[in-house]
Scaffold this active site. Structure first.
Site, PDB file in Angstrom:
ATOM      1  N   TYR A  22     -66.504 -10.762 -69.950  1.00 57.92           N
ATOM      2  CA  TYR A  22     -66.977  -9.399 -69.689  1.00 57.92           C
ATOM      3  C   TYR A  22     -68.399  -9.135 -70.163  1.00 57.92           C
ATOM      4  O   TYR A  22     -68.967  -8.082 -69.862  1.00 57.92           O
ATOM      5  CB  TYR A  22     -66.046  -8.383 -70.360  1.00 57.92           C
ATOM      6  N   HIS A  41     -69.409  -2.860 -66.499  1.00 57.61           N
ATOM      7  CA  HIS A  41     -68.504  -2.033 -67.298  1.00 57.61           C
ATOM      8  C   HIS A  41     -68.848  -2.105 -68.783  1.00 57.61           C
ATOM      9  O   HIS A  41     -68.437  -1.251 -69.557  1.00 57.61           O
ATOM     10  CB  HIS A  41     -67.063  -2.521 -67.061  1.00 57.61           C
ATOM     11  N   TYR A  52     -60.069  -2.995 -76.040  1.00 57.97           N
ATOM     12  CA  TYR A  52     -60.215  -2.954 -74.589  1.00 57.97           C
ATOM     13  C   TYR A  52     -60.466  -1.511 -74.165  1.00 57.97           C
ATOM     14  O   TYR A  52     -60.085  -0.568 -74.849  1.00 57.97           O
ATOM     15  CB  TYR A  52     -59.026  -3.562 -73.824  1.00 57.97           C
ATOM     16  N   ASN A  87     -59.342   0.679 -72.011  1.00 59.36           N
ATOM     17  CA  ASN A  87     -58.323   1.699 -71.788  1.00 59.36           C
ATOM     18  C   ASN A  87     -57.716   2.274 -73.062  1.00 59.36           C
ATOM     19  O   ASN A  87     -56.987   3.248 -73.008  1.00 59.36           O
ATOM     20  CB  ASN A  87     -57.199   1.140 -70.904  1.00 59.36           C
ATOM     21  N   ASP A 103     -70.416   3.488 -68.581  1.00 54.88           N
ATOM     22  CA  ASP A 103     -70.958   3.258 -67.241  1.00 54.88           C
ATOM     23  C   ASP A 103     -70.534   4.394 -66.318  1.00 54.88           C
ATOM     24  O   ASP A 103     -69.513   5.041 -66.549  1.00 54.88           O
ATOM     25  CB  ASP A 103     -70.455   1.921 -66.690  1.00 54.88           C
ATOM     26  N   ASN A 127     -61.241   5.226 -67.438  1.00 52.85           N
ATOM     27  CA  ASN A 127     -60.083   5.049 -68.318  1.00 52.85           C
ATOM     28  C   ASN A 127     -60.426   5.093 -69.803  1.00 52.85           C
ATOM     29  O   ASN A 127     -59.616   5.538 -70.614  1.00 52.85           O
ATOM     30  CB  ASN A 127     -59.344   3.759 -67.978  1.00 52.85           C
TER      31      ASN A 127
END
Length: 188
Positions: free
Chosen positions: A16, A21, A65, A67, A92, A113
């Protein structure tokens, strides 16, 4: 000394690192590097502390993470006794052109999220956020691939300058307040 919690949203893991993101992580990394500080792994995230004049900025990269970001935000707010008006969440935004900054003092999660979880755990939409535009240059049904995709070479060429502008906006938020920062940086 006034303390602020600057939260960069992103996902942990090598896959990532250079995704759209993860712009929140990139923004707080930029601030830490600029101040010659490094992140330490702590409870629910990586933390770095920088000083901007008479303000302390606690930089947070949640390791929960995206979420579940609210868990880390709530923990560090309570641990450091920081009120919601002294938090700035960097995230973002697909609805803004690439590199455009928009700061707000409150608002909806906009389908994000990470913001949705922060809002749920803080039980309020009244906390400042800085949205970094990643544009919406993707085909129908390809939003997830786009958001979790790497920057284009053209975007990479402009990223450093955009991150510098974001860092200036964060400092303005801490030094002069949200309204001044919004007036000076929104839409840039």
């Amino acid at each position: 000394m006034n303390k602020y919690l600057i939260v960069g949203l992103g996902n942990i893991g090598a896959e990532y690192v250079n995704t759209r993101h993860n712009i929140g992580f990139k923004a707080v990394d930029y601030l830490a590097n600029e101040a010659n500080q490094s992140f330490q792994t702590a409870k629910l995230g990586d933390i770095a502390e920088i000083r901007v004049k008479n303000k302390i900025l606690l930089l947070l990269k949640p390791n929960t993470y995206m979420n579940l970001s609210g868990k880390a935000v709530k923990y560090w707010m309570e641990k450091e006794n920081i009120t919601p008006d002294r938090i700035l969440v960097i995230t973002d935004d697909l609805n803004l052109p690439f590199g455009t900054i928009r700061m707000k003092g409150k608002g909806s999660d906009g389908g994000h999220n990470g913001l949705k979880n922060i809002q749920a755990l803080l039980e309020t939409t009244q906390y400042p956020r800085l949205r970094f535009g990643i544009s919406d240059d993707f085909a129908k049904g390809k939003q997830v691939d786009y958001v979790l995709g790497d920057w284009s070479s053209e975007e990479i060429n402009q990223l450093k300058e955009r991150l510098q502008l974001t860092a200036e906006a964060v400092k303005e938020f801490a030094l002069a307040g949200l309204n001044n920062a919004m007036n000076k940086y929104n839409g840039k």
